[in-house]
Design an enzyme around this catalytic site. Structure first.
Site, PDB file in Angstrom:
ATOM      1  N   THR A 124      72.803  81.165 -30.522  1.00 41.13           N
ATOM      2  CA  THR A 124      73.877  82.116 -30.250  1.00 41.13           C
ATOM      3  C   THR A 124      73.664  82.848 -28.929  1.00 41.13           C
ATOM      4  O   THR A 124      72.519  83.001 -28.481  1.00 41.13           O
ATOM      5  CB  THR A 124      73.927  83.143 -31.408  1.00 41.13           C
ATOM      6  N   TYR A 146      69.435  89.968 -36.747  1.00 45.33           N
ATOM      7  CA  TYR A 146      69.958  88.599 -36.650  1.00 45.33           C
ATOM      8  C   TYR A 146      69.585  87.976 -35.316  1.00 45.33           C
ATOM      9  O   TYR A 146      68.990  86.889 -35.263  1.00 45.33           O
ATOM     10  CB  TYR A 146      71.488  88.595 -36.829  1.00 45.33           C
ATOM     11  N   LYS A 171      67.125  84.771 -34.361  1.00 46.64           N
ATOM     12  CA  LYS A 171      67.584  83.572 -33.639  1.00 46.64           C
ATOM     13  C   LYS A 171      66.781  83.401 -32.346  1.00 46.64           C
ATOM     14  O   LYS A 171      66.422  82.278 -31.972  1.00 46.64           O
ATOM     15  CB  LYS A 171      69.081  83.662 -33.325  1.00 46.64           C
TER      16      LYS A 171
HETATM   17  P1  NAD Z   1      77.380  80.090 -41.793  1.00 46.80           P
HETATM   18  O1  NAD Z   1      76.733  81.335 -42.313  1.00 46.80           O
HETATM   19  O2  NAD Z   1      78.854  79.896 -41.994  1.00 46.80           O
HETATM   20  O3  NAD Z   1      76.655  78.816 -42.409  1.00 46.80           O
HETATM   21  C1  NAD Z   1      75.270  78.705 -42.546  1.00 46.80           C
HETATM   22  C2  NAD Z   1      74.970  77.525 -43.442  1.00 46.80           C
HETATM   23  O4  NAD Z   1      73.534  77.411 -43.549  1.00 46.80           O
HETATM   24  C3  NAD Z   1      75.518  77.678 -44.862  1.00 46.80           C
HETATM   25  O5  NAD Z   1      76.122  76.469 -45.268  1.00 46.80           O
HETATM   26  C4  NAD Z   1      74.274  77.979 -45.688  1.00 46.80           C
HETATM   27  O6  NAD Z   1      74.366  77.514 -47.030  1.00 46.80           O
HETATM   28  C5  NAD Z   1      73.196  77.232 -44.919  1.00 46.80           C
HETATM   29  N1  NAD Z   1      71.853  77.772 -45.142  1.00 46.80           N
HETATM   30  C6  NAD Z   1      71.477  79.082 -45.083  1.00 46.80           C
HETATM   31  N2  NAD Z   1      70.176  79.196 -45.378  1.00 46.80           N
HETATM   32  C7  NAD Z   1      69.704  77.939 -45.617  1.00 46.80           C
HETATM   33  C8  NAD Z   1      68.434  77.401 -45.941  1.00 46.80           C
HETATM   34  N3  NAD Z   1      67.381  78.207 -46.125  1.00 46.80           N
HETATM   35  N4  NAD Z   1      68.317  76.081 -46.085  1.00 46.80           N
HETATM   36  C9  NAD Z   1      69.386  75.256 -45.913  1.00 46.80           C
HETATM   37  N5  NAD Z   1      70.607  75.710 -45.616  1.00 46.80           N
HETATM   38  C10 NAD Z   1      70.772  77.035 -45.466  1.00 46.80           C
HETATM   39  O7  NAD Z   1      76.994  80.032 -40.248  1.00 46.80           O
HETATM   40  P2  NAD Z   1      77.856  79.527 -39.002  1.00 46.80           P
HETATM   41  O8  NAD Z   1      78.698  80.638 -38.526  1.00 46.80           O
HETATM   42  O9  NAD Z   1      78.470  78.225 -39.334  1.00 46.80           O
HETATM   43  O10 NAD Z   1      76.678  79.327 -37.931  1.00 46.80           O
HETATM   44  C11 NAD Z   1      75.980  78.101 -37.855  1.00 46.80           C
HETATM   45  C12 NAD Z   1      74.938  78.187 -36.759  1.00 46.80           C
HETATM   46  O11 NAD Z   1      75.561  78.478 -35.518  1.00 46.80           O
HETATM   47  C13 NAD Z   1      73.910  79.286 -36.978  1.00 46.80           C
HETATM   48  O12 NAD Z   1      72.653  78.812 -36.563  1.00 46.80           O
HETATM   49  C14 NAD Z   1      74.390  80.424 -36.081  1.00 46.80           C
HETATM   50  O13 NAD Z   1      73.298  81.219 -35.653  1.00 46.80           O
HETATM   51  C15 NAD Z   1      75.000  79.648 -34.934  1.00 46.80           C
HETATM   52  N6  NAD Z   1      76.083  80.326 -34.213  1.00 46.80           N
HETATM   53  C16 NAD Z   1      77.142  80.872 -34.883  1.00 46.80           C
HETATM   54  C17 NAD Z   1      78.188  81.469 -34.170  1.00 46.80           C
HETATM   55  C18 NAD Z   1      79.396  82.029 -34.873  1.00 46.80           C
HETATM   56  O14 NAD Z   1      80.276  82.611 -34.218  1.00 46.80           O
HETATM   57  N7  NAD Z   1      79.544  81.888 -36.185  1.00 46.80           N
HETATM   58  C19 NAD Z   1      78.134  81.508 -32.782  1.00 46.80           C
HETATM   59  C20 NAD Z   1      77.038  80.937 -32.125  1.00 46.80           C
HETATM   60  C21 NAD Z   1      76.028  80.336 -32.855  1.00 46.80           C
END
Ligand code: NAD
Ligand code: TYD
Length: 352
Positions: free
Chosen positions: A133, A158, A162
Site C-alpha cells: 500500500t 496497519y 505493511k
Molecule cells: P481485504 O481485507 O478485502 O481482504 C483480505 C483477504 O485476506 C481476505 O480474504 C481475508 O480472508 C484474507 N486473510 C486475512 N488474514 C489471512 C490469513 N492469516 N491467512 C490467509 N488469508 C487471510 O483486503 P483488500 O482490500 O483486498 O487488500 C488486499 C491487499 O492489498 C492487502 O495486502 C492490502 O494491504 C493491499 N492494498 C489494499 C488497498 C485497498 O485500497 N484496499 C490499497 C493498496 C494495497
C-alpha cells in the site's frame, strides 16, 4: 510463462477476488491456487462465477500456518506467489494492532520461508510478488507525491505492519536471492468491497437512509483507483516487472473525503430517483480517527513509463459502475452485513 502454478493469497477478499478472476479467465494455461483463511473480510461469494473453472483451486488455510503453506507449495508445485492476504482496515488496526502484526508480518515471513524452502535456491523462473500500500510512505501535506524513492514513514499500526512486511520481502531478496517484485497502490474502490471502508459504507448507508459518518472535518485526501485497474497493474507487473523493483500504482485521482461523499450522494440520488440534495442531509461529522493521515497521492509515472500501464477509466465512470453493481447486488450487501456470507463456505465446500 506458459503453465505457471500461481499461489494467490487473500483471493477471497476485495482486491484478491478481482486478481483471481482476472488470472483464471485470462490465463487458462495457468493453475491458480487461492489460499485464504476466510476471515470476516474473506467472502467466497465474490468468486461464484469462476469457482468451477478447471484451472482454479480454493484452499482454506492461514498464511501463518507454515505446515499448511508448505503443503500447498509441494502439492501444486507452486512457482509464483501473488501475496495479498492481510488485515487491511486502519480502524481495526487501531483497536487490535497485534492481529496486524500476526497476519501482515508473521504471515508474510511464513510465506517467504515457504517459498525459499520450496524453491531451494533454484530461483530461475520463480517470482514472489508482494502487494502493498501507499500508506507505508506516511502522510503528505498539501503538496508532493509518493514516489518509489519516498522514505518509509508509516503512521498507523496497519501501515507499520505493511511497511514491515515490505522490508522483509526486500530483505529476503537481498539475503537469500529470492526473486521478488513489489507494488504500493493507492486506495481502491469497486465491486465486492467490504462495507467497512469509506465508499461501500457510504453507498450502503445512503441506500438505507442511515447517517453518513465523516471523520473530523472530511478534509483528508485519498487517491482513488478502480480495483480492476489495480488488478490489471498487478497482471502487468507480475508478467513484465523487473526482479527486485518496486512500482507505485495510483489513479491520479485525489478527492477530499467530504467532496467524495457529496459526489456519491448526488450519484445515488439520481440512481434512486431521489430529489437532488436528499442524501447529503444524511452526512454526519463524527470523531476523527486517531492519527488520521491527511493526504495520500501517488506518482505512478514509473509503471506508466516502464511498463505502459495506466488507469483505463475515469473516476466518474468507475463510480457509476460501482454504484450500479451495489444496487444490482443488494443481496451481496445484505449477506455481508448480516454475516450470512460466512455460511457459503460450509454450503459450497463441505456439502460436495
Ligand atoms: P481485504 O481485507 O478485502 O481482504 C483480505 C483477504 O485476506 C481476505 O480474504 C481475508 O480472508 C484474507 N486473510 C486475512 N488474514 C489471512 C490469513 N492469516 N491467512 C490467509 N488469508 C487471510 O483486503 P483488500 O482490500 O483486498 O487488500 C488486499 C491487499 O492489498 C492487502 O495486502 C492490502 O494491504 C493491499 N492494498 C489494499 C488497498 C485497498 O485500497 N484496499 C490499497 C493498496 C494495497
Ligand atoms: P478507508 O476506506 O478506511 O481507507 P484508508 O483509511 O485506508 O485510506 O478510509 C478512507 C478515508 O475515509 C479515510 O480518510 C478515513 C475516512 N473515513 C470516514 O470519514 N468515515 C468512515 O466511516 C470511514 C470508514 C472512513
Amino acid at each position: 510463462m506458459s503453465g505457471r502454478s500461481i499461489l494467490i493469497t487473500g483471493g477471497a477478499g476485495f482486491i484478491g477476488s478481482h486478481v483471481v478472476r482476472r488470472f483464471v479467465r485470462t490465463y487458462p494455461q495457468y493453475r491458480i491456487v487461492n489460499l485464504d483463511l476466510l476471515t470476516y473480510a474473506g467472502n467466497l461469494e465474490n468468486l461464484r462465477d469462476i469457482e468451477d473453472a478447471p484451472n482454479y483451486t480454493f484452499i482454506k488455510a492461514d498464511i501463518c500456518d507454515a505446515e499448511a503453506v508448505a503443503k500447498v507449495f509441494q502439492e501444486f508445485a507452486v512457482d509464483s506467489v501473488i501475496h495479498l492476504a492481510a488485515e487491511s482496515h486502519v480502524d481495526r488496526s487501531i483497536t487490535d494492532p497485534l492481529a496486524f502484526v500476526r497476519t501482515n508480518v508473521f504471515g508474510t515471513v511464513t510465506l517467504l520461508n515457504a517459498a525459499r524452502e520450496a524453491w531451494a535456491g533454484a530461483f530461475e523462473g520463480k517470482r514472489f510478488y508482494h502487494v502493498s500500500t501507499d500508506e507505508v510512505y506516511g502522510s503528505l501535506h498539501d503538496d508532493g507525491f509518493f514516489t518509489e524513492e519516498t522514505p518509509y514513514d508509516p503512521q498507523s499500526p496497519y501501515s507499520a505492519s505493511k511497511a514491515a512486511s515490505d522490508h522483509f520481502v526486500r530483505a529476503y531478496g537481498n539475503t537469500y536471492g529470492l526473486p521478488f517484485v513489489l507494488s504500493n497502490c493507492s486506495n481502491n474502490y469497486g465491486s465486492h468491497h467490504f462495507p467497512e471502508k469509506l465508499i461501500p459504507l457510504m453507498i450502503n448507508n445512503i441506500r438505507q437512509n442511515k447517517p453518513l459518518p465523516v471523520y473530523g472535518q472530511g478534509a483528508n485526501v485519498r487517491d482513488w483507483l478502480w480495483v480492476e485497474d489495480h488488478a490489471a497493474a498487478i497482471d502487468t507487473i507480475f508478467h513484465r516487472g523487473v526482479n527486485g523493483e518496486t512500482y507505485n500504482i495510483g489513479g491520479h485521482n485525489e478527492w477530499k473525503n467530504i467532496d467524495l461523499v457529496k459526489l456519491l450522494c448526488a450519484v445515488m440520488d439520481r440512481k434512486l430517483g431521489r430529489a437532488e440534495g436528499t442524501s447529503e442531509q444524511l452526512i454526519t461529522y463524527v470523531k476523527d480517527r486517531a492519527g488520521h493521515d491527511l493526504r495520500y497521492a501517488i506518482d505512478a509515472s514509473k509503471i506508466e513509463r516502464e511498463l505502459g500501464w495506466r488507469p483505463s477509466i475515469t473516476f466518474e465512470e468507475g463510480l457509476e459502475r460501482t454504484v450500479d453493481w451495489y444496487l444490482a447486488n443488494t443481496e451481496w450487501l445484505d449477506h455481508v452485513t448480516s454475516g450470512a456470507y460466512r455460511d457459503y463456505y460450509e454450503n459450497q465446500y463441505t456439502a460436495r
